[in-house]
Enzyme design. Sequence first.
Site, PDB file in Angstrom:
ATOM      1  CG  HIS A 191      -1.961  -1.017   1.228  1.00 30.15           C
ATOM      2  ND1 HIS A 191      -3.027  -0.970   2.090  1.00 30.15           N
ATOM      3  CD2 HIS A 191      -2.150  -2.122   0.460  1.00 30.15           C
ATOM      4  CE1 HIS A 191      -3.829  -2.001   1.860  1.00 30.15           C
ATOM      5  NE2 HIS A 191      -3.307  -2.720   0.877  1.00 30.15           N
ATOM      6  CD  GLU A 233      -2.007   4.465   2.979  1.00 31.88           C
ATOM      7  OE1 GLU A 233      -3.133   4.990   2.979  1.00 31.88           O
ATOM      8  OE2 GLU A 233      -1.739   3.426   2.331  1.00 31.88           O
ATOM      9  CB  CYS A 273      -6.549  -0.360   5.190  1.00 34.57           C
ATOM     10  SG  CYS A 273      -4.834  -0.948   5.151  1.00 34.57           S
ATOM     11  CB  CYS A 286      -2.000   1.653   6.207  1.00 34.99           C
ATOM     12  SG  CYS A 286      -1.661   0.851   4.620  1.00 34.99           S
TER      13      CYS A 286
END
Length: 151
Positions: free
Chosen positions: A52, A54, A82, A85
């Site tokens: 992801h 992040e 999410c 993260c």
Amino acid sequence: MSEQGWMMAAFNEALAAGQRGECPVGAVLVKGAKIIARAGNEELARSDATAHAEILCLRRGGKALGSHVLKGCTMYTTLWPCPMCQGAMLQARVERVVAGATSFRWIRQVRFNTSNLQITGPVMQRQCRLLFVEWAKANGRLEILSMEERD
């Protein structure tokens, strides 16, 4: 640069991710007045569910700063992070997160529903816990141990 400017940098990362066929989420990690890391999602390109934006920013920021602890940093991300993260940012001690938009209910209710993951254990409780306790003591991390384990 203003918050809008930092978010625009994250937005540009999201646009680039979308153009690569990835889920269009982008992030930048800022310390002081400088972007120290930037990324868009790369799950497909890396065949990695953790890639992801992040998480990639945390990895790149850690390398840039020479530390896995990112105190004093702010994460700008185009979509509310999410749970994975969020957990990673807590672990890295990122001080602030600025989200461009709220996440969709489906992400929280379906994709990250904890009932979708079966967890069992403990197995080898004493040995596994002792290994961690000894590491914590050797590395001066007593704050994470209970009073009984500190002795």
